[in-house]
Design an enzyme around this catalytic site. Sequence first.
Site, PDB file in Angstrom:
ATOM      1  N   SER A 142      -6.065  -7.290  -1.128  1.00  0.00           N
ATOM      2  CA  SER A 142      -7.116  -6.207  -0.993  1.00  0.00           C
ATOM      3  C   SER A 142      -7.089  -5.383  -2.115  1.00  0.00           C
ATOM      4  CB  SER A 142      -6.710  -5.546   0.428  1.00  0.00           C
ATOM      5  OG  SER A 142      -7.276  -4.383   0.555  1.00  0.00           O
ATOM      6  N   TYR A 155      -0.033  -2.311   6.381  1.00  0.00           N
ATOM      7  CA  TYR A 155      -1.178  -3.125   5.470  1.00  0.00           C
ATOM      8  C   TYR A 155      -0.838  -3.057   4.099  1.00  0.00           C
ATOM      9  CZ  TYR A 155      -5.711  -4.911   4.765  1.00  0.00           C
ATOM     10  OH  TYR A 155      -6.890  -5.896   4.371  1.00  0.00           O
TER      11      TYR A 155
END
Length: 260
Positions: A142, A155
């Site tokens: 990401s 995350y």
Amino acid sequence: MLKGKTALVTGSTSGIGLGIALTLARQGTHVVLNGFGDSEGPRKEVEAAGKDHAIRVGYHGADMSKPAEIEDMMATIDKDFGGCDILVNNAGIQFVANVEDFPVDRWDAILAINLSSAFHTMRLALPGMKKRNWGRIINIASTHGLVASAGKSAYVAAKHGLIGLTKSAALETATVPVTVNAICPGWVLTPLVQKQIDARAEKEGLDVAEAKRQLLAEKQPSLQFTTPEELGALTVFLCSDAAVNVRGQAWAMDGGWTAQ
């Protein structure tokens, strides 16, 4: 180009993972799906995408937070498909809270699914790839593997760790025909992101279109969502002979997010 290869795409019953699975199927790749929820619908979609190549499509419902289930999935692929040639680690979950408010069980779950699951699939897939003298590992990280956002500590930590894992494994396989790379998407309009948009619209009294625009404007200069199909095309490139010397890279597809 990839006809006859077997790909495992984790977290592939919807969103990014399904988009990548569909793209690989169109290349003639046998595909093993993994994920929660409905599996028959996605399986039929992938079979239809590969109909011109008579591909086989499998499914394994391994909970990616449980190493024993991952081991069973990898053993099943070895038995039913002769091994995993292309491994796409895409499974992921999200939770948003400040560090001092972050539930410990959510931290543990995010690290297990977003990071540790990739370690387990990689350690189990690599011996076969080396033996067959060909392999591609693509970790879906990401932009949050490259930069951070407030409220997303678990995350961000997991995705930064996934890029580190990618680099280490790429160095370990640098002299063999197995490549390891990461893709770093920005905003992709998946069900997970749609929930964030809907929550913003409700909280701020916006229509959904304006909530989307504001979400993009905060981070992504292109003001366009990256699509699962675009990520699938990049995955196919990284599997191709043209990318044989692309190793250990964290390839951003983020509309300029990390260029700022």
